[in-house]
Design a protein around this motif. Structure first.
Motif, PDB file in Angstrom:
ATOM      1  N   LEU A  38       0.855  -1.183   0.000  1.00 25.83           N
ATOM      2  CA  LEU A  38       0.000   0.000   0.000  1.00 25.83           C
ATOM      3  C   LEU A  38       0.892   1.235   0.000  1.00 25.83           C
ATOM      4  N   THR A  39       0.259   2.387  -0.284  1.00 26.32           N
ATOM      5  CA  THR A  39       1.001   3.651  -0.270  1.00 26.32           C
ATOM      6  C   THR A  39       1.083   4.104   1.177  1.00 26.32           C
TER       7      THR A  39
ATOM      8  N   ASP B 215      -0.175   7.327   2.835  1.00 31.94           N
ATOM      9  CA  ASP B 215      -1.609   7.637   2.774  1.00 31.94           C
ATOM     10  C   ASP B 215      -2.397   7.050   3.942  1.00 31.94           C
ATOM     11  N   HIS B 216      -1.716   6.292   4.813  1.00 40.53           N
ATOM     12  CA  HIS B 216      -2.447   5.511   5.811  1.00 40.53           C
ATOM     13  C   HIS B 216      -2.047   5.853   7.232  1.00 40.53           C
TER      14      HIS B 216
ATOM     15  N   TRP C 100      -1.743   9.777   9.083  1.00 41.00           N
ATOM     16  CA  TRP C 100      -1.012   9.453   7.853  1.00 41.00           C
ATOM     17  C   TRP C 100       0.072  10.469   7.540  1.00 41.00           C
TER      18      TRP C 100
ATOM     19  N   ASN D  21       8.938   2.793   5.021  1.00 41.97           N
ATOM     20  CA  ASN D  21       7.587   2.217   5.121  1.00 41.97           C
ATOM     21  C   ASN D  21       7.427   1.424   6.417  1.00 41.97           C
TER      22      ASN D  21
ATOM     23  N   ALA E 298      -7.016   4.254   3.223  1.00 44.32           N
ATOM     24  CA  ALA E 298      -6.263   5.392   2.694  1.00 44.32           C
ATOM     25  C   ALA E 298      -6.943   6.701   3.071  1.00 44.32           C
ATOM     26  N   LEU E 299      -6.153   7.581   3.685  1.00 40.76           N
ATOM     27  CA  LEU E 299      -6.605   8.913   4.120  1.00 40.76           C
ATOM     28  C   LEU E 299      -7.753   8.841   5.127  1.00 40.76           C
TER      29      LEU E 299
END
Length: 123
Positions: free
Chosen positions: A26-27, A30-31, A52, A76, A100-101
């Protein structure tokens, strides 16, 4: 999505440990991320959450002033530095990622869990 937690172990009261959770799939930036713990006979609870952006952290009252959550977007990875450990900190610690977000306020907000890492604090 993989969340790989590590760093647990057996320590004495007053000692320190640092847990790590390496995230992939995952990005990461963004989390919102968090650490929860599970004690036998009790519900899983969040002990620390970081948003995030890494600009806000929240802690359970039981760990405030002793635990610090941080994140490294280059690696990460999310960390939990645990100082002045107490026997009541004993449990299985899980890292968690929100959508995400999204927010990470309750266990229902978790979208991905890592495997647990056992922390045992002897008196």
């Amino acid at each position: 999505v993989q969340l790989q937690a590590s760093g647990g172990g057996l320590v004495q009261a007053g000692d320190s440990l640092r847990l790590s959770c390496a995230v992939s799939g995952l990005t990461f930036s963004d989390h919102s991320m968090g650490w929860s713990r599970q004690v036998p006979g009790r519900e899983r609870e969040f002990v620390a959450v970081i948003n995030w952006r890494g600009t806000n952290q929240h802690y359970a009252d039981s760990v405030k002033g002793r635990f610090t959550i941080s994140r490294d977007s280059a690696r990460n990875t999310v960390y939990l530095q645990m100082n002045s450990l107490k026997p009541e900190d004993t449990g299985v610690y899980y890292c968690a990622a929100a959508a995400a977000l999204g927010r990470l306020t309750t266990l229902a907000d978790v979208r991905s869990w890592g495997q647990g890492t056992l922390v045992t604090v002897s008196s």
